[in-house]
Enzyme design. Structure first.
Site, PDB file in Angstrom:
ATOM      1  N   ASP A   1      58.742  44.560  37.848  1.00 32.15           N
ATOM      2  CA  ASP A   1      60.089  44.831  38.340  1.00 32.15           C
ATOM      3  C   ASP A   1      60.191  44.654  39.850  1.00 32.15           C
ATOM      4  O   ASP A   1      59.410  45.219  40.611  1.00 32.15           O
ATOM      5  CB  ASP A   1      60.512  46.250  37.962  1.00 32.15           C
ATOM      6  CG  ASP A   1      60.557  46.472  36.456  1.00 32.15           C
ATOM      7  OD1 ASP A   1      60.613  45.483  35.710  1.00 32.15           O
ATOM      8  OD2 ASP A   1      60.533  47.641  36.028  1.00 32.15           O
TER       9      ASP A   1
ATOM     10  N   ASP B   1      52.867  43.311  39.787  1.00 36.09           N
ATOM     11  CA  ASP B   1      53.818  44.270  39.267  1.00 36.09           C
ATOM     12  C   ASP B   1      54.917  43.399  38.656  1.00 36.09           C
ATOM     13  O   ASP B   1      54.980  42.198  38.932  1.00 36.09           O
ATOM     14  CB  ASP B   1      54.358  45.125  40.414  1.00 36.09           C
ATOM     15  CG  ASP B   1      55.464  46.061  39.974  1.00 36.09           C
ATOM     16  OD1 ASP B   1      55.283  46.794  38.994  1.00 36.09           O
ATOM     17  OD2 ASP B   1      56.533  46.040  40.624  1.00 36.09           O
TER      18      ASP B   1
END
Length: 178
Positions: free
Chosen positions: A17, A15
């Site tokens: 963020d 991922d």
């Protein structure tokens, strides 16, 4: 060097963020973004700086050097900003984006992201390792068999090494239950 070692995942998926960097690129970053002149960081329109967590560039370089593919799976509402950030940040002397085989960066389910990653790479789900800061995304482990690692303060070397061990155990248990 190509990774043919069965004791390592064939692809590591991140991922973005709060996993690779400490912000949400769709709410904390105001485009346009540019590369900081002083260090490996980006600067947005208001002068706010953002960079990878400390260990991330070395981890990405390590994966590439060892022939382990890298992908991104992010549900951000600002995919263009995320891709621009990956283009501006560096790993060694190259753009970070060049270390990623697959970029699944758009709003939607991580299940959809992983289905596309699997189709694009041909890598089986049990040969994937996934780092994410949202526990709800553990569904990829339950539904697909991807080993999920919960990230609380960015990906670090310690977490990475722990994750490899957990992935090995996960794969071993899969084999023994067949």
């Amino acid at each position: 060097m190509v990774n043919s070692d069965e004791s390592f995942p064939k692809i590591v998926v991140f991922d973005l963020d709060y996993t690779l960097w400490q912000c949400w690129c769709d709410t904390h970053i105001s485009p346009p973004v540019s590369r900081s002149k002083s260090d490996n960081a980006i600067v947005d329109r208001y002068g706010s700086q953002m960079a990878f967590y400390k260990d991330v560039p070395e981890i990405l370089a390590h994966l590439k050097q060892n022939g382990i593919k890298v992908a991104a799976a992010s549900r951000t509402c600002a995919p263009d900003v995320a891709k621009k950030m990956l283009s501006l940040l560096h790993v060694g002397g190259t753009r970070a984006i060049d270390h990623f085989e697959v970029l699944e960066i758009y709003p939607g389910s991580k299940i959809t992201h992983f289905n596309f990653i699997q189709k694009q790479t041909g890598i089986e789900y049990h040969d994937m390792l996934f780092f994410d800061d949202e526990t709800r995304n553990k569904e990829v482990e339950h539904r697909l068999g991807v080993k999920f690692i919960f990230v609380t303060e960015g990906v670090t070397w310690e977490l990475y090494h722990q994750a490899i061990e957990e992935w090995r155990d996960h794969k071993k248990h899969r084999k023994s239950s067949k």
